[in-house]
Design a protein around this motif. Structure first.
Motif, PDB file in Angstrom:
ATOM      1  N   UNK A   1      -0.397   0.339  -6.470  1.00  0.00           N
ATOM      2  CA  UNK A   1      -1.422  -0.254  -7.499  1.00  0.00           C
ATOM      3  C   UNK A   1      -0.650  -0.026  -8.821  1.00  0.00           C
ATOM      4  N   UNK A   2      -0.477   1.138  -9.151  1.00  0.00           N
ATOM      5  CA  UNK A   2       0.603   1.670 -10.327  1.00  0.00           C
ATOM      6  C   UNK A   2       1.577   0.730 -10.599  1.00  0.00           C
ATOM      7  N   UNK A   3       2.434   0.546  -9.747  1.00  0.00           N
ATOM      8  CA  UNK A   3       3.595   0.060  -9.629  1.00  0.00           C
ATOM      9  C   UNK A   3       3.450  -1.443  -9.921  1.00  0.00           C
TER      10      UNK A   3
ATOM     11  N   UNK B   1       4.002   5.438 -11.133  1.00  0.00           N
ATOM     12  CA  UNK B   1       4.259   5.489  -9.754  1.00  0.00           C
ATOM     13  C   UNK B   1       5.351   6.528  -9.048  1.00  0.00           C
ATOM     14  N   UNK B   2       6.120   6.612  -9.603  1.00  0.00           N
ATOM     15  CA  UNK B   2       7.152   7.622  -9.372  1.00  0.00           C
ATOM     16  C   UNK B   2       6.579   9.143  -9.177  1.00  0.00           C
TER      17      UNK B   2
ATOM     18  N   UNK C   1      -2.740  13.834   7.128  1.00  0.00           N
ATOM     19  CA  UNK C   1      -1.412  13.197   6.732  1.00  0.00           C
ATOM     20  C   UNK C   1      -1.530  11.652   6.424  1.00  0.00           C
ATOM     21  N   UNK C   2      -2.186  10.824   7.453  1.00  0.00           N
ATOM     22  CA  UNK C   2      -2.283   9.487   7.673  1.00  0.00           C
ATOM     23  C   UNK C   2      -3.189   8.995   6.448  1.00  0.00           C
ATOM     24  N   UNK C   3      -4.238   9.825   5.886  1.00  0.00           N
ATOM     25  CA  UNK C   3      -5.145   9.735   5.054  1.00  0.00           C
ATOM     26  C   UNK C   3      -4.349  10.002   3.703  1.00  0.00           C
ATOM     27  N   UNK C   4      -3.325  10.713   3.397  1.00  0.00           N
ATOM     28  CA  UNK C   4      -2.842  11.031   2.286  1.00  0.00           C
ATOM     29  C   UNK C   4      -1.746   9.763   2.264  1.00  0.00           C
ATOM     30  N   UNK C   5      -1.046   9.405   3.216  1.00  0.00           N
ATOM     31  CA  UNK C   5       0.036   8.226   3.121  1.00  0.00           C
ATOM     32  C   UNK C   5      -0.895   7.077   2.719  1.00  0.00           C
ATOM     33  N   UNK C   6      -2.065   6.724   3.048  1.00  0.00           N
ATOM     34  CA  UNK C   6      -2.706   5.530   2.679  1.00  0.00           C
ATOM     35  C   UNK C   6      -3.250   5.492   1.458  1.00  0.00           C
TER      36      UNK C   6
ATOM     37  N   UNK D   1      -2.455   7.726  -1.219  1.00  0.00           N
ATOM     38  CA  UNK D   1      -1.498   7.829  -2.312  1.00  0.00           C
ATOM     39  C   UNK D   1      -0.499   6.569  -2.301  1.00  0.00           C
ATOM     40  N   UNK D   2      -0.289   6.182  -1.240  1.00  0.00           N
ATOM     41  CA  UNK D   2       0.407   4.654  -1.066  1.00  0.00           C
ATOM     42  C   UNK D   2      -0.237   3.745  -1.846  1.00  0.00           C
TER      43      UNK D   2
END
Length: 69
Positions: free
Chosen positions: A37-39, A48-49, A24-29, A31-32
């Motif tokens: 970067x997209x935003x 980014x949404x 879950x930490x990997x996913x948060x980092x 995708x976050x």
């Protein structure tokens, strides 16, 4: 990268359920960072949404994965 990440997931779940926290930490980092970067660089699109929606969806599934298996 996602494929490498998801392939050992069923084996990890059977071994120790606490390892899911690291996933879950990997996913948060990951995708976050991607949504940030997209935003920042794709101001005209709202991509980014979609990335944040995928992040929330993946976290809900990973948190409840023991009920699905």
């Amino acid at each position: 990268m996602l494929l490498i990440f998801l392939c050992p997931l069923p084996y990890v779940i059977e071994e120790d359920i606490n390892v899911i926290k690291w996933y879950m930490c990997f996913f948060i980092v990951s995708f976050g960072f991607q949504s940030f970067m997209e935003w920042k660089y794709l101001k005209t699109s709202k991509q980014y949404v979609v990335t944040l929606t995928y992040l929330l969806f993946a976290l809900v599934i990973m948190y409840n994965v023991d009920y699905f298996i």
